[in-house]
Design a protein around this motif. Sequence first.
Motif, PDB file in Angstrom:
ATOM      1  N   MET A   1       0.836  -1.213   0.000  1.00  0.00           N
ATOM      2  CA  MET A   1       0.000   0.000   0.000  1.00  0.00           C
ATOM      3  C   MET A   1       0.873   1.267   0.000  1.00  0.00           C
ATOM      4  N   ILE A   2       1.948   1.193   0.825  1.00  0.00           N
ATOM      5  CA  ILE A   2       2.939   2.277   0.778  1.00  0.00           C
ATOM      6  C   ILE A   2       4.302   1.633   0.556  1.00  0.00           C
ATOM      7  N   LYS A   3       4.997   2.083  -0.469  1.00  0.00           N
ATOM      8  CA  LYS A   3       6.314   1.517  -0.734  1.00  0.00           C
ATOM      9  C   LYS A   3       7.325   2.657  -0.854  1.00  0.00           C
ATOM     10  N   ILE A   4       8.326   2.594  -0.024  1.00  0.00           N
ATOM     11  CA  ILE A   4       9.321   3.661  -0.002  1.00  0.00           C
ATOM     12  C   ILE A   4      10.654   3.088  -0.440  1.00  0.00           C
ATOM     13  N   GLU A   5      11.272   3.735  -1.427  1.00  0.00           N
ATOM     14  CA  GLU A   5      12.544   3.231  -1.947  1.00  0.00           C
ATOM     15  C   GLU A   5      13.606   4.306  -1.898  1.00  0.00           C
ATOM     16  N   ASN A   6      14.692   3.979  -1.191  1.00  0.00           N
ATOM     17  CA  ASN A   6      15.867   4.853  -1.226  1.00  0.00           C
ATOM     18  C   ASN A   6      15.591   6.295  -0.868  1.00  0.00           C
ATOM     19  N   LEU A   7      14.730   6.483   0.102  1.00  0.00           N
ATOM     20  CA  LEU A   7      14.292   7.838   0.442  1.00  0.00           C
ATOM     21  C   LEU A   7      15.351   8.584   1.253  1.00  0.00           C
ATOM     22  N   ASN A   8      15.696   9.767   0.782  1.00  0.00           N
ATOM     23  CA  ASN A   8      16.578  10.662   1.527  1.00  0.00           C
ATOM     24  C   ASN A   8      15.903  12.007   1.696  1.00  0.00           C
ATOM     25  N   LYS A   9      16.122  12.599   2.869  1.00  0.00           N
ATOM     26  CA  LYS A   9      15.581  13.935   3.077  1.00  0.00           C
ATOM     27  C   LYS A   9      16.617  14.797   3.795  1.00  0.00           C
ATOM     28  N   TYR A  10      16.860  15.940   3.222  1.00  0.00           N
ATOM     29  CA  TYR A  10      17.743  16.922   3.855  1.00  0.00           C
ATOM     30  C   TYR A  10      16.942  18.151   4.230  1.00  0.00           C
ATOM     31  N   PHE A  11      17.237  18.721   5.404  1.00  0.00           N
ATOM     32  CA  PHE A  11      16.813  20.092   5.692  1.00  0.00           C
ATOM     33  C   PHE A  11      18.077  20.928   5.660  1.00  0.00           C
ATOM     34  N   GLY A  12      18.311  21.632   4.586  1.00  0.00           N
ATOM     35  CA  GLY A  12      19.594  22.328   4.434  1.00  0.00           C
ATOM     36  C   GLY A  12      20.702  21.290   4.402  1.00  0.00           C
ATOM     37  N   ASN A  13      21.622  21.381   5.357  1.00  0.00           N
ATOM     38  CA  ASN A  13      22.711  20.414   5.410  1.00  0.00           C
ATOM     39  C   ASN A  13      22.390  19.209   6.279  1.00  0.00           C
ATOM     40  N   LEU A  14      21.268  19.329   6.987  1.00  0.00           N
ATOM     41  CA  LEU A  14      20.914  18.273   7.935  1.00  0.00           C
ATOM     42  C   LEU A  14      20.329  17.080   7.185  1.00  0.00           C
ATOM     43  N   HIS A  15      21.006  15.937   7.307  1.00  0.00           N
ATOM     44  CA  HIS A  15      20.560  14.718   6.623  1.00  0.00           C
ATOM     45  C   HIS A  15      19.609  13.980   7.565  1.00  0.00           C
ATOM     46  N   VAL A  16      18.305  14.121   7.332  1.00  0.00           N
ATOM     47  CA  VAL A  16      17.316  13.662   8.307  1.00  0.00           C
ATOM     48  C   VAL A  16      16.835  12.233   8.035  1.00  0.00           C
ATOM     49  N   LEU A  17      16.685  11.886   6.761  1.00  0.00           N
ATOM     50  CA  LEU A  17      16.326  10.512   6.407  1.00  0.00           C
ATOM     51  C   LEU A  17      17.409   9.953   5.488  1.00  0.00           C
TER      52      LEU A  17
END
Lengths: 240, 236
Positions: A1-17
Amino acid sequence: MIKIENLNKYFGNLHVLKDIDLHVKSGEKLVIIGPSGSGKSTLIRCMNYLEEPSSGTVYVDNQELTRKNKTQMAKSTSAMVFQQFNLYPHMTVLKNLTLAPVKLQKIPADKAKEIAMEYLIRVGLADKAEEYPHTLSGGQQQRVAIARALTTRQKIILFDEPTSALDPEMVQEVLDVMIGLSKENITMVCVTHEMGFARQVADRVIFMDEGKIIETGTPEHFFKNPENERTKIFLSKILH
Amino acid sequence: MTKLFSIRRWMQLFGDFDQFLAGMRTTLIVALLGLLIALALGILFGVLSSVKIKILPWIARIYVEFFQNTPLVVQVFFYSFGLPFIGVRIPDLMVGILGVGLYHGAYIAEVVRSGIEAVPKGQVEAAESQGFGHIQVMGYIVLPQTLKITLPPLTNQAMNLVKNTSVLAMIAGMDIMYYAKSWAGNNGFFYQGYLSAGLLYFILCFPLTKLTAWLEQKAKQVPSQKKINNGMEADV
Ligand SMILES: Nc1ncnc2c1ncn2[C@@H]1O[C@H](COP(=O)(O)OP(=O)(O)OP(=O)(O)O)[C@@H](O)[C@H]1O
Ligand SMILES: [Mg+2]
């Protein structure tokens, strides 16, 4: 139902995911735990595009979630319940519940009202239909928020710490509503530290730390034999 | 003191009072039409300020900063004496309307912007999570609440706008202040002339001040909304 692949998240320089892979099956009840700042909210908010992924893909109901279709997907597939309730304060409880069905799903007003009352009865607040949110207690407001999420009858409901802003004596009334909901074939993703609740409803628990999923298992696994050192430390803090 | 209480002078004033009333008429017209323009511009640029497309808030910013950071008199002199140089002639009445309209539009834009920002972001997210698009979120969730919180600062702006129409006198705009000045000058009766002008402005502004106070009182009774600044002072 939900499939997440290789997800990255940055807030500015902050690597959050960091390179998150996750697959939530249809009807699954998933609980996300982890210390403050580990990225739980960011992850769940990527599931309805309240946060835009920096890279990677999120599929919801077999469709890639994009900036273009996020509104459509929110309308047709998922609903969310927030820590701070986020009811619309200038509308009555009933109007909070019927706004989306009437304006977005074009359900006739009287039919929408009927459905809304059904859900208000379910969360035990039918008598509050004509009240404004600020006259309700925190627990009541959150139950209204859950009812609001239900009236659009989505396949997925996302909860981000729904009981964290509540006085302790109001936590259970909200959890009870969620436990009731878990008996249905709805897909639930829930950020929470209520391990009792997790034990009762979760098919799977994931533990996040510093932007990564570092342990996955059944609730029993987390109670009986957590493996990762940081998982153990975290659990020892929240289970007393 | 004898000049102030001279019966002859006051009789003369009452005799010529139709001039003051004509001035009041002009002031009212300028204030009402100016307010309409100010509201239209203020809402437009206030909403633009909070749009996500970067260029639009920029345009709004330039408008607001430009009109807030130059004196109204200078702006009005520019419309009246500057524009004719490039072949644009605007009637005095129009100069007054545009003058206070553009000037207070900038202040109202700021009131509207802070009114929009005062609506907690969580509500916007809740609406987005339900599938409402930007315009719907604005229309159903944000602006109805903005209206409520901005009413007191808006009436305050209306009051300042009325007072600021007196800038018209400087370009012979036939408003209250213009007639007061010319009548007082012609007769040499300054007390009578300017006191009457003051009284007429007071009659226009006092109800607005009371209305502002009443609306503020009412706004206090609605909990769960953040306060916003009361629109900065905007006197000449
Ligand atoms: N909009 C934002 N801008 C900048 N940084 C952000 C933003 N949102 C979150 N962060 C940062 O990203 C990190 C992860 O935040 P997130 O809210 O996902 O954590 P969380 O696991 O939900 O924590 P908590 O248990 O406190 O809710 C934190 O360091 C947070 O400060
Ligand atoms: Mg969080």
